[in-house]
Design a protein around this motif. Sequence first.
Motif, short mmCIF file in Angstrom:
data_model
loop_
_atom_site.label_atom_id
_atom_site.label_comp_id
_atom_site.label_asym_id
_atom_site.label_seq_id
_atom_site.Cartn_x
_atom_site.Cartn_y
_atom_site.Cartn_z
N MET A 1 0.69 -0.85 -0.68
CA MET A 1 -0.24 -0.60 0.55
C MET A 1 0.65 0.93 -0.06
O MET A 1 1.46 1.64 0.65
CB MET A 1 -0.50 -0.42 1.77
N THR A 2 0.84 1.99 -0.98
CA THR A 2 1.27 3.75 -0.64
C THR A 2 0.57 4.52 -0.02
O THR A 2 -0.36 4.39 0.38
CB THR A 2 1.45 4.32 -2.41
N GLU A 3 1.75 5.24 1.12
CA GLU A 3 1.30 6.18 1.46
C GLU A 3 0.52 7.04 1.43
O GLU A 3 1.42 8.14 -0.32
CB GLU A 3 3.06 6.80 2.49
N PRO A 4 -0.28 7.93 1.25
CA PRO A 4 -1.09 9.22 0.62
C PRO A 4 -0.17 10.44 0.93
O PRO A 4 0.87 10.38 2.03
CB PRO A 4 -1.99 9.20 1.58
N THR A 5 0.51 10.95 0.37
CA THR A 5 1.12 12.45 -0.17
C THR A 5 -0.36 13.26 -0.20
O THR A 5 -0.88 13.00 -1.24
CB THR A 5 2.14 11.87 -0.74
N PRO A 6 0.35 14.66 0.26
CA PRO A 6 -0.64 15.61 -0.15
C PRO A 6 -0.12 16.13 -1.04
O PRO A 6 0.79 15.70 -2.04
CB PRO A 6 0.24 17.11 0.39
N ASP B 1 -11.68 24.93 -12.38
CA ASP B 1 -12.32 23.62 -13.95
C ASP B 1 -11.42 22.46 -13.67
O ASP B 1 -12.01 21.26 -14.80
CB ASP B 1 -11.70 24.13 -14.76
N LEU B 2 -11.16 22.08 -12.82
CA LEU B 2 -10.70 20.67 -12.24
C LEU B 2 -10.94 19.89 -11.40
O LEU B 2 -11.52 20.75 -9.82
CB LEU B 2 -8.93 20.59 -12.14
N ARG B 3 -11.39 18.38 -11.07
CA ARG B 3 -12.39 17.94 -9.63
C ARG B 3 -11.20 17.24 -9.84
O ARG B 3 -11.13 16.12 -10.33
CB ARG B 3 -13.24 17.37 -10.32
N LEU B 4 -10.79 16.74 -8.16
CA LEU B 4 -10.10 15.25 -7.79
C LEU B 4 -10.88 14.18 -7.31
O LEU B 4 -11.72 14.12 -7.28
CB LEU B 4 -9.08 16.10 -6.73
N LEU B 5 -10.64 13.75 -8.61
CA LEU B 5 -11.68 12.62 -7.94
C LEU B 5 -11.13 11.05 -6.80
O LEU B 5 -10.32 10.98 -6.56
CB LEU B 5 -11.54 11.09 -9.54
N PRO B 6 -12.48 10.44 -6.68
CA PRO B 6 -12.28 9.83 -4.90
C PRO B 6 -11.32 8.36 -6.08
O PRO B 6 -11.57 8.10 -4.63
CB PRO B 6 -13.77 9.43 -4.90
N TRP B 7 -10.35 8.08 -6.99
CA TRP B 7 -10.07 7.40 -7.24
C TRP B 7 -8.44 7.49 -8.35
O TRP B 7 -8.38 8.09 -8.32
CB TRP B 7 -10.35 6.27 -8.07
N PRO B 8 -7.53 6.72 -7.85
CA PRO B 8 -6.16 7.44 -8.18
C PRO B 8 -6.01 6.84 -9.45
O PRO B 8 -7.19 5.33 -9.88
CB PRO B 8 -5.34 6.46 -6.95
N SER B 9 -4.99 7.29 -9.82
CA SER B 9 -4.82 6.58 -11.56
C SER B 9 -4.29 5.54 -11.60
O SER B 9 -4.17 4.93 -9.89
CB SER B 9 -3.95 7.62 -12.70
N PRO B 10 -4.86 4.73 -12.34
CA PRO B 10 -3.62 3.40 -12.20
C PRO B 10 -2.55 2.94 -11.89
O PRO B 10 -1.78 2.19 -11.59
CB PRO B 10 -3.98 2.53 -13.79
N LEU C 1 -9.80 12.06 4.02
CA LEU C 1 -9.03 13.05 2.70
C LEU C 1 -8.90 13.38 1.54
O LEU C 1 -9.49 14.83 1.32
CB LEU C 1 -7.99 12.64 4.14
N ARG C 2 -9.64 12.42 0.94
CA ARG C 2 -9.47 12.31 -0.49
C ARG C 2 -10.79 14.03 -1.23
O ARG C 2 -10.10 14.03 -1.79
CB ARG C 2 -9.09 11.28 -0.98
N VAL C 3 -11.94 13.34 -0.26
CA VAL C 3 -13.13 13.65 -1.03
C VAL C 3 -12.54 14.76 -0.15
O VAL C 3 -12.87 15.85 -0.79
CB VAL C 3 -13.65 12.42 0.52
N ALA C 4 -12.07 15.40 1.10
CA ALA C 4 -12.25 16.16 1.26
C ALA C 4 -11.11 17.60 0.85
O ALA C 4 -11.81 18.10 0.75
CB ALA C 4 -11.71 16.71 3.28
N GLU C 5 -10.82 16.95 0.29
CA GLU C 5 -9.15 17.68 -0.77
C GLU C 5 -10.53 18.67 -1.36
O GLU C 5 -10.04 19.08 -2.16
CB GLU C 5 -7.94 17.02 -0.85
N SER C 6 -10.66 17.01 -1.98
CA SER C 6 -11.97 17.73 -3.44
C SER C 6 -12.08 18.42 -3.16
O SER C 6 -12.65 20.09 -4.38
CB SER C 6 -12.14 15.93 -3.85
N ARG C 7 -13.00 18.89 -1.95
CA ARG C 7 -14.12 19.22 -2.25
C ARG C 7 -14.20 20.84 -1.72
O ARG C 7 -14.08 21.88 -2.19
CB ARG C 7 -14.51 18.67 -1.42
N GLY C 8 -13.27 20.40 -0.68
CA GLY C 8 -11.64 21.74 -0.61
C GLY C 8 -11.87 22.80 -1.75
O GLY C 8 -11.39 23.89 -2.73
N LEU C 9 -10.33 21.81 -3.27
CA LEU C 9 -10.25 22.92 -4.18
C LEU C 9 -11.43 23.11 -4.99
O LEU C 9 -11.60 24.16 -5.75
CB LEU C 9 -9.76 21.46 -5.29
#
Length: 127
Positions: free
Chosen positions: A1-6, A16-25, A92-100
Motif C-alpha cells: 500500500m502506498t502512503e498518501p501524500t498531499p 475547472d478541475l475536480r480531484l476524483l475519489p480514485w487514483p490513476s492506475p 481526506l481525499r473527498v475533503a481535498e476534492s471538495r476544498g479545491l
Amino acid sequence: MTEPTPCAKPPGRITDLRLLPWPSPDGKPCYLSSGGAHGWVTRLADTVEERQLATGAEVLVLAREVLDDPMAPYTEVRYAAIRVAECLGDALRVAESRGLRVPAPDTGGDGADRTGGAGSPAPEPGR
C-alpha cells in the motif's frame, strides 16, 4: 500500500478541475476537467464519494466496538485499525476534492474577507 501524500494543486484553473475519489492506475491523483458540467463521470464521482463517507461511518462504529472491548484479540484491533486508516484516506481525499472546488472568498481587492465568516472584523458596539 502506498502512503498518501498531499496532492499538489493541478496546473490550470482549479475550479475547472475536480480531484476524483480514485487514483490513476499508477496511484497518482486523477482529475476530471468537466468545465462545470454534471456529466456521468461527475455523477459517478459523487456517488463514490457518498459511499466512501458512508462506509467510513460504518467502519468507525465497528472499530469503536472492537476498541471498547478490553479483551479484543490483537488481530481484531489491527484489522479495525487498518480499515479505519483506509477510510480516513478516502475521507481526506473527498475533503481535498471538495476544498479545491470551494470558490475563493471575495476580498474586494483590499485583502479583507467579505464573506462574513471567521476572521471578519467584529461589529462596533452600538451599531
